[in-house]
Motif scaffolding. Structure first.
Motif, PDB file in Angstrom:
ATOM      1  N   SER A  98       0.825  -1.259  -0.038  1.00  0.00           N
ATOM      2  CA  SER A  98      -0.077   0.146   0.103  1.00  0.00           C
ATOM      3  C   SER A  98       0.704   1.276  -0.140  1.00  0.00           C
ATOM      4  N   PRO A  99       0.694   2.236  -0.902  1.00  0.00           N
ATOM      5  CA  PRO A  99       1.308   3.641  -0.604  1.00  0.00           C
ATOM      6  C   PRO A  99       0.800   4.154   0.539  1.00  0.00           C
ATOM      7  N   VAL A 100       2.055   4.783   0.919  1.00  0.00           N
ATOM      8  CA  VAL A 100       2.095   5.362   2.302  1.00  0.00           C
ATOM      9  C   VAL A 100       2.194   6.785   2.394  1.00  0.00           C
ATOM     10  N   PHE A 101       3.487   7.470   1.986  1.00  0.00           N
ATOM     11  CA  PHE A 101       3.921   8.671   2.038  1.00  0.00           C
ATOM     12  C   PHE A 101       4.967   8.861   0.813  1.00  0.00           C
ATOM     13  N   THR A 102       5.039  10.059   0.315  1.00  0.00           N
ATOM     14  CA  THR A 102       6.062  10.300  -1.017  1.00  0.00           C
ATOM     15  C   THR A 102       7.211  10.620  -0.487  1.00  0.00           C
ATOM     16  N   VAL A 103       8.240  10.436  -1.474  1.00  0.00           N
ATOM     17  CA  VAL A 103       9.591  10.874  -1.329  1.00  0.00           C
ATOM     18  C   VAL A 103      10.019  11.317  -2.746  1.00  0.00           C
ATOM     19  N   ASP A 104      10.513  12.330  -2.826  1.00  0.00           N
ATOM     20  CA  ASP A 104      10.499  13.286  -4.065  1.00  0.00           C
ATOM     21  C   ASP A 104       9.269  13.336  -4.820  1.00  0.00           C
ATOM     22  N   GLY A 105       8.152  13.335  -4.309  1.00  0.00           N
ATOM     23  CA  GLY A 105       6.922  13.412  -4.942  1.00  0.00           C
ATOM     24  C   GLY A 105       6.518  12.131  -5.503  1.00  0.00           C
ATOM     25  N   ASP A 113      -7.224  -0.240  12.876  1.00  0.00           N
ATOM     26  CA  ASP A 113      -7.779   0.691  11.907  1.00  0.00           C
ATOM     27  C   ASP A 113      -8.759   0.279  11.097  1.00  0.00           C
ATOM     28  N   HIS A 114      -9.870  -0.358  11.690  1.00  0.00           N
ATOM     29  CA  HIS A 114     -10.999  -0.972  10.594  1.00  0.00           C
ATOM     30  C   HIS A 114     -11.696   0.244  10.308  1.00  0.00           C
ATOM     31  N   GLY A 115     -12.138   1.299  11.065  1.00  0.00           N
ATOM     32  CA  GLY A 115     -12.746   2.251  10.752  1.00  0.00           C
ATOM     33  C   GLY A 115     -12.151   3.226   9.719  1.00  0.00           C
ATOM     34  N   PHE A 116     -10.594   3.133   9.520  1.00  0.00           N
ATOM     35  CA  PHE A 116     -10.012   3.863   8.561  1.00  0.00           C
ATOM     36  C   PHE A 116     -10.085   3.096   7.146  1.00  0.00           C
ATOM     37  N   ASN A 117      -9.720   1.749   6.961  1.00  0.00           N
ATOM     38  CA  ASN A 117      -9.566   0.990   5.835  1.00  0.00           C
ATOM     39  C   ASN A 117     -11.150   0.802   5.429  1.00  0.00           C
ATOM     40  N   ASN A 118     -12.049   0.375   6.205  1.00  0.00           N
ATOM     41  CA  ASN A 118     -13.279  -0.357   5.716  1.00  0.00           C
ATOM     42  C   ASN A 118     -14.449   0.607   5.534  1.00  0.00           C
ATOM     43  N   VAL A 119     -14.530   1.769   6.590  1.00  0.00           N
ATOM     44  CA  VAL A 119     -15.440   2.683   6.397  1.00  0.00           C
ATOM     45  C   VAL A 119     -15.097   3.537   5.117  1.00  0.00           C
ATOM     46  N   ASN A 163     -11.704  -1.885  -7.156  1.00  0.00           N
ATOM     47  CA  ASN A 163     -10.518  -2.012  -6.310  1.00  0.00           C
ATOM     48  C   ASN A 163     -11.068  -2.317  -4.549  1.00  0.00           C
ATOM     49  N   THR A 164     -12.230  -2.015  -4.120  1.00  0.00           N
ATOM     50  CA  THR A 164     -12.673  -2.459  -2.911  1.00  0.00           C
ATOM     51  C   THR A 164     -12.860  -3.918  -3.054  1.00  0.00           C
ATOM     52  N   VAL A 165     -13.594  -4.300  -4.236  1.00  0.00           N
ATOM     53  CA  VAL A 165     -13.947  -5.848  -4.280  1.00  0.00           C
ATOM     54  C   VAL A 165     -12.772  -6.572  -4.179  1.00  0.00           C
ATOM     55  N   GLU A 166     -11.742  -6.307  -5.076  1.00  0.00           N
ATOM     56  CA  GLU A 166     -10.739  -7.276  -5.344  1.00  0.00           C
ATOM     57  C   GLU A 166      -9.674  -7.045  -4.214  1.00  0.00           C
ATOM     58  N   LYS A 167      -9.433  -6.028  -3.504  1.00  0.00           N
ATOM     59  CA  LYS A 167      -8.315  -5.711  -2.745  1.00  0.00           C
ATOM     60  C   LYS A 167      -8.531  -5.421  -1.223  1.00  0.00           C
ATOM     61  N   MET A 168      -9.848  -5.464  -0.875  1.00  0.00           N
ATOM     62  CA  MET A 168     -10.016  -4.952   0.652  1.00  0.00           C
ATOM     63  C   MET A 168     -10.359  -5.917   1.470  1.00  0.00           C
ATOM     64  N   ALA A 169     -10.598  -7.207   0.994  1.00  0.00           N
ATOM     65  CA  ALA A 169     -11.268  -8.361   1.664  1.00  0.00           C
ATOM     66  C   ALA A 169     -10.161  -8.613   2.876  1.00  0.00           C
ATOM     67  N   PRO A 170      -8.920  -8.661   2.890  1.00  0.00           N
ATOM     68  CA  PRO A 170      -8.357  -8.906   4.154  1.00  0.00           C
ATOM     69  C   PRO A 170      -8.217  -7.970   5.066  1.00  0.00           C
ATOM     70  N   HIS A 171      -8.702  -6.879   4.768  1.00  0.00           N
ATOM     71  CA  HIS A 171      -8.709  -5.811   5.876  1.00  0.00           C
ATOM     72  C   HIS A 171      -9.881  -5.919   6.797  1.00  0.00           C
ATOM     73  N   ILE A 172     -11.068  -6.899   6.157  1.00  0.00           N
ATOM     74  CA  ILE A 172     -12.135  -7.087   6.752  1.00  0.00           C
ATOM     75  C   ILE A 172     -11.956  -8.037   8.181  1.00  0.00           C
ATOM     76  N   THR A 173     -10.829  -8.894   8.068  1.00  0.00           N
ATOM     77  CA  THR A 173     -10.601  -9.790   9.102  1.00  0.00           C
ATOM     78  C   THR A 173      -9.299  -9.904   9.396  1.00  0.00           C
ATOM     79  N   HIS A 174      -8.710  -8.443   9.286  1.00  0.00           N
ATOM     80  CA  HIS A 174      -7.368  -8.232   9.885  1.00  0.00           C
ATOM     81  C   HIS A 174      -7.489  -8.157  11.441  1.00  0.00           C
ATOM     82  N   PHE A 175      -7.040  -9.143  12.282  1.00  0.00           N
ATOM     83  CA  PHE A 175      -7.053  -9.022  13.872  1.00  0.00           C
ATOM     84  C   PHE A 175      -6.040  -8.423  14.387  1.00  0.00           C
ATOM     85  N   GLY A 176      -4.989  -7.867  13.530  1.00  0.00           N
ATOM     86  CA  GLY A 176      -3.812  -7.365  14.074  1.00  0.00           C
ATOM     87  C   GLY A 176      -3.720  -5.818  14.120  1.00  0.00           C
TER      88      GLY A 176
END
Length: 450
Positions: free
Chosen positions: A40-47, A101-107, A85-98
Motif C-alpha cells: 500500500s502507498p503510504v507517503f511520498t519521497v521526492d513526489g 484501523d478498521h474504521g479507517f480502511n473499511n468505512v 479495487n474495494t471488491v478485489e483488494k480490501m477483503a483482507p482488511h475485513i478480517t485483519h485481527f492485528g
C-alpha cells in the motif's frame, strides 16, 4: 490561530472546483505510475508514493479517495475504480485481527459505497448492498474484539498490544457505530452477546479519561485539551500507568495528528448518538452523561488546537517538539512556515482537524469552530499546500508521518521534512472538501453513519 470570521462555505467554491480537478489528476497519476508490488502507498519521497508502515492501514484511503472523487464530481470513472479495487483488494482488511484501523480502511471503502447507495447516488442492488453490509458487520466485530477490559470499562487496544490505547482509535469507532446500526454484535463463547454500542461508549470514555487533559491537575503539564498519543495500562490489575507517545515528541507534549483524530472522532460520535434511542443509552450511563463526556473531549481538543496553531490554521507536528523554541515565542502569531529550519508543520493534522472543527461548529451551531474550520480549509486549498506540480503524486503538501523515527523525506537544501504528501492526508483533505462542498451546495449532510 486567527479565524476569518467573514468566511462562508460558498467563498471556497472556486478553490473546491480547482481542488477536485487536481485531485482527479493525482488519482490517475498514482494508478498509472505506482508499483503495486511494493504494498500500500503510504507517503511520498521526492513526489513519488512509497510504502513504509507498521501495518497496512492506508489502502482504504487510496481506494476511498476514488469513491470520494466520484461523490464530489459525479465522474463515474472513479466510482468504477473505487468499486473494483474495494471488491478485489480490501477483503483482507475485513478480517485483519492485528490492527485497530478498521474504521479507517473499511468505512472509507465499503462504508462510503453503502452510504452512496443509501443516498440514491448509485443504483440500488440487493446483492451489492448485502456485500457491503456483511463486510462492515464483520469488520465491526473484528475491531471490537480487540479489547482490553478495565474495572471501569475498557478499550480497543492498539497494534502495540493489549496494554496500549491510541488516541487515533476513537476515529475507528465509526465501524462499531455502523455495525450497531446494522443490527450486529460480537458473539463469543456459549453464544455470549456483546453490544458494539457498549464497546463504542466504553472506548470513547476511556479515551476521554486518559488521553485528554482538562486542566484538572493530573500532572504538571495538564492544560485544557492537551492530548497524549498513547495511554499505558497495567494488565495485571487494569490500572492506568502513564502517558506515552509513539509518533509524537514526548508523552507530555501534544502530537498534533493524535489531537486531530480525537477532535474529529469525538465530534462525529456526537452526531452519531443523535440517531440512537435514549433507551439504548440508558444502561450505558444515559444520554446526558455520554454526550457530556464526548462534548467535553471535543471542545477541549478543538480549543487546544486553536490556541496552539499558526494563524493560517496549520499546526506544527508536535506542540512541544525539541526545536519549537527556535521558531520564537510568537510562532502561533504568524502564518505557518513549511520551509523553516527547526520543526516541520503537519498538513495532515490540519486536514483531519479541520473536519473536527467544522463538525463541532455545526453540532453546537457555534461560529467560533465553524469559522476556524473554514479558515484551515482555505489555507489547505491554497497554492501553499495544494500540490500543483503534475508530476507529484501527492495531493496535500507538507505532511509528516513519523518524525521520531526519521521516516520523512528532507529535500536537499532543507532542514526539516517538507514538500511531501501522505495517503491519510490526501484522503482526509478530500473528506473535508466534500463536507464543505455539501454544506455550500445545500446537499445531504456528509456523515459516516447510516
Amino acid at each position: 490561530m486567527h479565524s476569518d470570521c467573514s468566511l462562508k462555505t460558498s467563498d471556497l467554491a472556486a478553490s473546491l472546483d480547482r481542488f477536485w480537478k487536481v485531485s482527479a489528476q493525482k488519482i490517475e497519476l498514482i494508478n498509472r505510475e505506482y508499483d503495486v508490488s511494493q504494498g500500500s502507498p503510504v507517503f511520498t519521497v521526492d513526489g513519488k508514493y512509497t510504502t513504509r508502515g507498521w501495518t497496512e492501514w492506508t489502502q482504504g484511503f487510496q481506494y476511498g479517495s476514488e469513491i470520494l472523487q466520484f461523490d464530489a464530481t459525479g465522474d463515474s470513472t472513479f466510482l468504477k475504480l473505487g468499486k473494483q479495487n474495494t471488491v478485489e483488494k480490501m477483503a483482507p482488511h475485513i478480517t485483519h485481527f492485528g490492527v485497530h484501523d478498521h474504521g479507517f480502511n473499511n468505512v472509507s471503502t465499503y462504508g462510503n459505497l453503502l452510504r452512496l447507495m443509501n443516498e440514491g447516488r448509485i443504483p440500488e442492488n440487493e446483492w451489492e448492498r448485502n456485500f457491503y453490509v456483511m463486510a462492515l458487520q464483520a469488520s465491526s466485530a473484528v475491531q471490537a474484539k480487540r479489547w482490553t477490559d478495565l474495572p471501569s470499562g475498557g478499550y480497543i487496544y492498539s497494534f502495540n498490544g493489549p496494554h496500549s490505547l491510541f488516541a487515533d482509535t476513537i476515529r475507528s469507532l465509526r465501524v462499531l457505530a455502523i455495525g450497531h446500526q446494522l443490527g450486529h454484535a460480537i458473539m463469543g463463547e456459549n453464544d455470549k452477546k456483546t453490544s458494539l454500542l457498549e464497546r463504542l461508549v466504553q472506548h470513547a470514555k476511556t479515551t476521554a479519561d486518559y488521553a485528554v487533559y482538562y486542566g484538572e491537575g493530573r500532572d504538571l503539564y495538564d492544560v485544557w485539551g492537551r492530548t497524549a498519543h498513547e495511554s499505558i495500562f497495567n494488565l495485571n490489575d487494569g490500572n492506568y500507568r502513564c502517558p506515552n507517545s509513539q509518533q509524537g515528541f514526548s508523552p507530555f507534549t501534544t502530537w498534533t495528528r493524535g489531537l486531530a483524530w480525537i477532535m474529529v472522532g469525538a465530534a462525529e460520535q456526537l452526531e452519531f448518538l443523535q440517531t440512537v434511542e435514549d433507551g439504548e443509552l440508558e444502561p450505558l450511563g444515559g444520554r446526558d452523561a455520554i454526550e457530556g463526556v464526548l462534548l467535553k473531549m471535543a471542545t477541549a481538543t478543538c480549543d487546544f488546537y486553536l490556541a496552539n496553531t499558526a494563524t493560517d490554521g496549520i499546526p506544527y507536528w508536535d506542540t512541544g517538539a525539541l526545536n519549537i523554541h527556535k521558531l520564537g515565542d510568537d510562532v502561533y502569531e504568524r502564518e505557518s512556515d513549511p520551509f523553516n529550519n527547526a520543526e516541520p508543520v503537519d498538513s495532515s493534522a490540519a486536514a483531519i482537524g479541520s473536519q473536527g472543527l467544522l463538525r463541532l461548529g455545526h453540532y453546537l451551531n457555534e461560529p467560533k469552530y465553524m469559522q476556524a474550520g473554514l479558515t484551515v480549509m482555505q489555507t489547505l486549498l491554497s497554492d501553499k499546500y495544494l500540490s500543483l506540480d503534475e508530476s507529484h503524486q501527492g495531493l496535500l503538501l507538507h505532511s509528516v508521518y513519523h518524525r521520531p523515527n526519521g521516516w520523512d523525506h528532507i529535500p536537499k537544501g532543507q532542514s526539516v521534512p517538507c514538500g511531501e504528501s501522505s495517503m491519510w492526508g490526501d484522503y482526509h483533505v478530500r473528506e473535508a472538501a466534500l463536507y464543505v462542498q455539501r454544506l455550500a451546495n445545500d446537499q445531504p449532510y456528509y456523515k459516516f453513519y447510516l
